[in-house]
Design a protein around this motif. Structure first.
Motif, mmCIF file in Angstrom:
data_model
loop_
_atom_site.group_PDB
_atom_site.id
_atom_site.type_symbol
_atom_site.label_atom_id
_atom_site.label_comp_id
_atom_site.label_asym_id
_atom_site.label_seq_id
_atom_site.Cartn_x
_atom_site.Cartn_y
_atom_site.Cartn_z
ATOM 1 N N ARG A 55 -85.859 -37.696 -12.653
ATOM 2 C CA ARG A 55 -85.943 -38.897 -13.480
ATOM 3 C C ARG A 55 -84.706 -39.783 -13.275
ATOM 4 N NH1 ARG A 55 -88.432 -39.246 -19.249
ATOM 5 N NH2 ARG A 55 -87.990 -41.411 -19.699
ATOM 6 N N SER A 56 -83.537 -39.156 -13.131
ATOM 7 C CA SER A 56 -82.314 -39.935 -12.933
ATOM 8 C C SER A 56 -82.343 -40.676 -11.601
ATOM 9 C CB SER A 56 -81.077 -39.042 -13.026
ATOM 10 O OG SER A 56 -81.110 -38.045 -12.028
ATOM 11 N N ALA A 57 -82.942 -40.084 -10.570
ATOM 12 C CA ALA A 57 -83.043 -40.766 -9.275
ATOM 13 C C ALA A 57 -83.910 -42.013 -9.406
ATOM 14 C CB ALA A 57 -83.612 -39.828 -8.224
ATOM 15 N N LYS A 58 -85.001 -41.899 -10.144
ATOM 16 C CA LYS A 58 -85.871 -43.059 -10.351
ATOM 17 C C LYS A 58 -85.129 -44.173 -11.080
ATOM 18 C CE LYS A 58 -90.306 -40.673 -10.454
ATOM 19 N NZ LYS A 58 -91.493 -40.380 -11.223
ATOM 20 N N ILE A 59 -84.368 -43.807 -12.086
ATOM 21 C CA ILE A 59 -83.630 -44.806 -12.866
ATOM 22 C C ILE A 59 -82.527 -45.439 -12.023
ATOM 23 C CG2 ILE A 59 -82.080 -45.104 -14.841
ATOM 24 C CD1 ILE A 59 -83.836 -42.950 -16.271
ATOM 25 N N LEU A 60 -81.796 -44.619 -11.281
ATOM 26 C CA LEU A 60 -80.724 -45.143 -10.438
ATOM 27 C C LEU A 60 -81.253 -46.025 -9.314
ATOM 28 C CD1 LEU A 60 -78.413 -42.020 -10.124
ATOM 29 C CD2 LEU A 60 -77.921 -44.146 -11.346
ATOM 30 N N TYR A 61 -82.469 -45.757 -8.859
ATOM 31 C CA TYR A 61 -83.042 -46.534 -7.757
ATOM 32 C C TYR A 61 -83.530 -47.912 -8.207
ATOM 33 C CZ TYR A 61 -85.880 -47.859 -3.779
ATOM 34 O OH TYR A 61 -86.402 -48.532 -2.720
ATOM 35 N N ARG A 62 -83.856 -48.080 -9.456
ATOM 36 C CA ARG A 62 -84.439 -49.340 -9.931
ATOM 37 C C ARG A 62 -83.631 -50.576 -9.559
ATOM 38 N NH1 ARG A 62 -86.940 -47.612 -15.753
ATOM 39 N NH2 ARG A 62 -88.686 -46.467 -14.877
ATOM 40 N N PRO A 63 -82.317 -50.632 -9.835
ATOM 41 C CA PRO A 63 -81.564 -51.842 -9.455
ATOM 42 C C PRO A 63 -81.547 -52.058 -7.942
ATOM 43 C CG PRO A 63 -80.240 -50.446 -10.904
ATOM 44 C CD PRO A 63 -81.485 -49.693 -10.573
ATOM 45 N N TRP A 64 -81.418 -50.959 -7.199
ATOM 46 C CA TRP A 64 -81.443 -51.056 -5.743
ATOM 47 C C TRP A 64 -82.797 -51.582 -5.275
ATOM 48 C CZ3 TRP A 64 -78.789 -51.180 -1.415
ATOM 49 C CH2 TRP A 64 -79.429 -50.912 -0.229
ATOM 50 N N GLY A 65 -83.872 -51.070 -5.831
ATOM 51 C CA GLY A 65 -85.209 -51.507 -5.461
ATOM 52 C C GLY A 65 -85.455 -52.964 -5.816
#
Length: 100
Positions: A11-21
């Motif tokens: 879940r943390s990877a998904k959250i951390l990826y959001r701004p990058w995405g």
């Protein structure tokens, strides 16, 4: 035909990826727009302005549909390349796949 095992995502990877995405999507949209402008100049060499938009009555429907088809294809391909490349870069940096 062999399939690769599905990569786990925290879940943390998904959250951390959001701004990058989000940033990658914006940059991808800009790139796709520039690519489309160049492709349209080659498809319609007599065009002096931007490609036709659906509400511009001076263009025939066929020309508007061709422009929309080309634009949609370019945006889809660029988006797929940007999203996939961004996810792979994120995985290299963090060790986790951001998708799914």
């Amino acid at each position: 035909m062999t399939t690769k095992p599905e990569k786990r995502t925290s879940r943390s990877a998904k959250i951390l990826y959001r701004p990058w995405g989000l940033a990658a999507s914006i940059i991808g949209g800009i790139i796709a727009g520039q690519v489309f402008q160049q492709v349209w100049k080659r498809v319609d060499p007599e065009a002096t302005d931007d490609p036709p938009k659906p509400l511009q009555s001076e263009y025939p429907l066929a020309k508007i549909l061709v422009a929309a088809l080309i634009q949609g294809a370019i945006f889809s391909v660029v988006r797929a390349l940007i999203n996939r490349g961004g996810a792979r870069a994120f995985e290299r940096w963090t060790g986790e796949w951001p998708g799914d």
